[in-house]
Write an enzyme that holds these catalytic residues in place. Structure first.
Site, mmCIF file in Angstrom:
data_model
loop_
_atom_site.group_PDB
_atom_site.id
_atom_site.type_symbol
_atom_site.label_atom_id
_atom_site.label_comp_id
_atom_site.label_asym_id
_atom_site.label_seq_id
_atom_site.Cartn_x
_atom_site.Cartn_y
_atom_site.Cartn_z
ATOM 1 N N GLY A 148 0.822 -1.197 0.000
ATOM 2 C CA GLY A 148 0.000 0.000 0.000
ATOM 3 C C GLY A 148 0.856 1.248 0.000
ATOM 4 O O GLY A 148 2.063 1.198 0.258
ATOM 5 N N CYS A 149 0.233 2.371 -0.306
ATOM 6 C CA CYS A 149 0.979 3.622 -0.422
ATOM 7 C C CYS A 149 1.468 4.112 0.940
ATOM 8 O O CYS A 149 2.655 4.365 1.136
ATOM 9 C CB CYS A 149 0.127 4.676 -1.120
ATOM 10 S SG CYS A 149 -1.541 4.860 -0.468
ATOM 11 N N TYR A 150 0.547 4.250 1.900
ATOM 12 C CA TYR A 150 0.978 4.651 3.252
ATOM 13 C C TYR A 150 2.005 3.674 3.812
ATOM 14 O O TYR A 150 3.024 4.106 4.386
ATOM 15 C CB TYR A 150 -0.222 4.705 4.202
ATOM 16 C CG TYR A 150 -1.163 5.872 4.024
ATOM 17 C CD1 TYR A 150 -0.710 7.192 4.082
ATOM 18 C CD2 TYR A 150 -2.531 5.668 3.868
ATOM 19 C CE1 TYR A 150 -1.594 8.257 3.961
ATOM 20 C CE2 TYR A 150 -3.423 6.726 3.750
ATOM 21 C CZ TYR A 150 -2.952 8.025 3.798
ATOM 22 O OH TYR A 150 -3.822 9.077 3.698
ATOM 23 N N THR A 152 4.202 1.880 2.333
ATOM 24 C CA THR A 152 5.517 2.034 1.714
ATOM 25 C C THR A 152 6.289 3.187 2.343
ATOM 26 O O THR A 152 7.429 3.020 2.797
ATOM 27 C CB THR A 152 5.353 2.259 0.192
ATOM 28 O OG1 THR A 152 4.781 1.082 -0.389
ATOM 29 C CG2 THR A 152 6.691 2.552 -0.469
ATOM 30 N N ALA A 153 5.678 4.362 2.367
ATOM 31 C CA ALA A 153 6.375 5.522 2.930
ATOM 32 C C ALA A 153 6.713 5.299 4.401
ATOM 33 O O ALA A 153 7.784 5.692 4.877
ATOM 34 C CB ALA A 153 5.503 6.773 2.765
#
Lengths: 347, 347, 347, 347
Positions: A148-150, A152-153
């Site tokens: 997921g995007c969150y 990953t960061a």
């Protein structure tokens, strides 16, 4: 040439895959499916691709997809798990950009996504596609669960500290996302008139990326390193812009003497897509707009024991389609930067 | 490899040149000058270039620049004309992205730019760098005057009609630009809090791109074709977005029987960077964001004699740095699309 | 106190009516209807009204509405005409913010709105609610058709010239609107990720506000004044901002000797909501954000015969809810500025 | 009528004061000063005020200001402290919207603002103008220090917990501000092209609002209540919008049994400008756009011991000019909501 199919190409993740793959030198884009747009040309929907991609949407069809070397799923959650077993059996490799294969624990899956998992056996072989943690496994995988995007960061920001067993107490993840993270569906909440010129938190009581981040943190420490045992608090916010995630991470470090800057630089040395910025930096999301980079800065304000980590990515690139292409490059033995080696578009 | 220097690399045009040239396969970026930032690394100013470009700003120095094959000027108006003659004498070819060599008439130059032209002789050999009009001359040019952003979108939109001598009466150019067209200077008027969530016209009494468009229109008709003799009215507007120009063009067509769609498609057939959209289309500026394309649609509402042409570009790409790279490709015998063959970033 | 009901209060026009009426000193807001939100509190939907308005949405019910002095319809086109005759019979006065009573010609209505008009007889007595043209009739009206947003900005900009019979040839209306003009419906095209950072025209082949503007222009000239006989070309554009309309109007003036600035100032002298700006001005849409003002500037570039008029309003205020309140004030004999006498919010 | 003067009226805080005071029923706006714009009409600079305010900027002059009942300073930090003593001696009351009188400790002032305080004696009598903490003292004050924007949102969010002595460990303040918080100065960093479509933290190593928040927290607990002894970590972020602050506050509560919702509702009961939203809410900054409200929601995610408080204000209203008017109302015995009793503008 890698023969590639995309299932579900009408959302933002699919559109970004198309943009990246249309210039990838080792990819032959063979088919792209959409139930709603079947028969329509891709560039009629995404005019930015006019002249760059001559392909029509087709109905999803496992038989045709079986002729591909690799299939990307850019579908809503719960779709891929219905088709993946058959494709794997046909010898196709799969990268799923949805959440279907991210959580190893099927009861957690059911709790957060509301349905039984359709293929628990296949789930067992899925590799979580964060190259900075799992590069070797990705290379051999038949099935990659693109993060997921969150997550990953956030995981990239926490990896050095947690892997070294340096975090005591709780971790607070204050994450901000551009509106494209909410997808291309027609919802009132993401209309320009609702979401621009405003800022708000959402999902404070629980967001599906929370268990994904928790699972990632549990897997970080090496042998003999004390695991993270605190609480993870995750508060996502909607930011009035199209692209970008900024994860601001707060935790308490056990040892004030540690050289955080060196720890971060060493951890990510040689990583093609993680940039540890100089001490004192404040990464901007626009510095990664449109590209696959993650930029990280680490701070310890006022010399206290709270560490503040700033981690930015483009949610559609390193947070989705770009990372998927990176995973593809690893799976097919290509240079990891192939098709992804370009700078951000500023301004 | 073409050895390239850039003079004045701290504005948006310079930044965009850097972005494009950093991935151009036939370019060696040799030096980039800035009086204000000399000694500083380029990626410290433009963090999106971190890891992609390892170069420091240096002081402008004609001797060093003379070792380049090509020098781009991305300076404010009036700077290039002071240095270009010396560079040409040294055998360097030049593309000026400012206005110094756009107007052939030195009295017009003085009227609109307020100073005497510094090198009228050199001006005579300058080629106006709109490839769709002047491709052959550009190939042989030592000095190319890269067109302005509004003039690029506007001239491409008008070219088929005016070249065919079909316009009667006046032409109204209602043009809208993103804020990056105003540059990276610190001005109150282009602060986010002044320019976002608002829309306004400016320069209605006279804008420097007016004489440039007029000159272009005068040169369009071929032998035996009746020239345009009406008035040109040009009204630019500031639009709350970063990139993009939308030129809405109004004129009266002499012959209602003409097949406008065919005229436009035929005129631009084979042009790599002009896309005539299907009849009835409304091009969006985001369909060219970050890429060198111009997209055009032509309408005749309600079957009247007024033609409405919609023409969009990215002001920093086809309107500036991208067109400059296109011109470089032509000048050095490369495929015109080299380094520019990628789609727009949507969303 | 005027007892007021609102039918259809969940769109942007309804929300803006609520904002304005909640502070109007002479209004008692009695009921607000919504089929979809009936039973829900208004401030649960519009959190900006929390603490300022204690009212629930109710189901539409003509009997209950009949107890009101005035009912506003803020419904989609085609709804009001079904209920208005009954309300008028019950002695209620009505202001319709939709298009149902704007076009006097029922065949034009059918052509542009696709259905037969439901009450042609009632339509005959409807007064077009542009106070600057029809103030006296509005005062006595039982039924006011509140003008469209584009037509308001455009007619006010053209009124002085057309009323004086000074326009020859065609009129070009290049109009730009913020996204709230497209309403609060869940559509992909008005998502933040689709509509921000981009600019485009739409409806060039024909927009429903075209016949409304044409009808307005036909009614402008006084006795003995030559009417406008040219074509009207109307090109609306979608602008990446929430509120605001900027109408840029182009026409040819018959007499170059006319003092345009004086003509405009004289025409609108004493008008509380039309501000003719000083010669040479460029009104910004933000200068009317949230308020009922229309600001106009008139130019004749380069001394030619083309006149350029710049006219800005807030599409939700002077272009919808504010003008409706202004009409209410006139109908009920109040000072026209009651509840509307505040400045724009800048920045 | 209160005779009011404003010193420094060309920034956003000054402009907002003008907007609010122009409709305040008990204020006579007597003079507004600006060194740079003296002689120019206010509405020439702020076109949104055209027709609402007929006043010219004048040079600052203590003699003329001495005829006022109240003077607002909307100047950069360090200006007010030079003039305030003289005005107080002349019997004028003062509200300073800058930071000059916010920190009681002159050594802290010097540390964070870089200069010696000019009037330590006068500083002693300054009242910190957060009405929800200091209403009684404000009523009697000659000199009110209007709080900073971040400190207002943050202190209101923390007040119930800290006053009750319920916080253990550290407090993390993750604050996000619209760009107007950075002022109307011409800086590259706040250009639309730099600050829109991007998100970043800044000042992580130390921001001037940190000591102001610390001082406020120290003063919150009542007698016999255990004070907060942890670290305060403050990370401000720049958000791509004009107005709004969203403060996300993280702390550990000593007693999990406490009813947080009731605690917050009881603390702010009767407060005209603090709105405790229903349990589970996520306040949006646009719900307070243009108005003086603070909206707060309190969460304890997953039933852990971390409390997450969401607090939003409009930085120019409750975070600056609106709170100043609220303080004026208190100082002059008016109803606290006078001139401030209107809803937010949504959308």
């Amino acid at each position: 040439m890698i023969k590639v199919g995309i299932v579900g190409g009408t959302g933002y993740t699919g559109a970004e895959l198309l943009r990246l793959l249309s210039v990838h030198p080792d990819v032959e884009l063979s088919m792209i499916t959409s139930r709603s747009e079947a028969g329509k040309s891709v560039s009629a929907l995404f005019s930015g691709l006019r002249g760059k991609l001559d392909l029509n949407f087709s109905l999803p069809d496992n038989e045709q997809l079986s002729s591909c070397d690799l299939v990307f799923f850019a579908t809503p959650n719960g779709i891929a798990m219905e088709s993946v077993p058959e494709l794997l059996s046909a010898g196709v490799r799969v990268i799923d950009l949805a959440a279907d294969f991210r959580l190893s624990d099927t009861s957690l899956w059911k709790q957060w996504y509301g349905v039984e998992h359709a293929c628990p056996d296949v789930l067992k072989e899925a590799v979580y596609g964060l190259p900075e943690m799992n590069r070797a496994d990705i290379a051999d995988a038949r099935l990659v669960a693109n993060p997921g995007c969150y997550p990953t960061a956030t995981q990239l920001g926490l990896l050095p500290l947690v892997r070294a067993g340096l975090v005591s107490g709780n971790i607070m993840v204050d994450a901000k996302s551009g509106v494209s993270g909410a997808g291309r569906g027609a919802n009132v909440g993401t209309l320009l008139c609702e979401a621009s010129e405003s800022f708000k938190a959402y999902g404070v009581s629980g967001h599906r990326h929370l268990p994904e981040i928790q699972q990632g943190i549990e897997r970080m420490p090496g042998t003999g390193v004390s695991p993270f045992t605190g609480d993870l608090v995750f508060v996502p916010h909607l930011t009035p812009m199209i692209r970008g995630i900024h994860s601001t991470l707060y935790c308490t470090v056990k040892d004030r003497g540690i050289d955080l800057q060196a720890l971060y630089e060493n951890t990510f040395e040689g990583e093609p897509f993680v940039d540890v910025m100089p001490a004192g930096s404040h990464p901007e999301t626009r510095s990664v707009r449109g590209c696959n980079q993650c930029r990280i800065a680490v701070h310890r304000p006022q010399g206290g024991d709270t560490v503040v980590i700033l981690s930015v990515i483009d949610n559609l690139v390193k947070g989705a389609a770009g990372q998927a292409v990176q995973n593809m490059n690893i799976m097919f033995g290509l240079d990891e930067m192939t098709g992804l080696d370009f700078p951000a578009a500023m301004p």
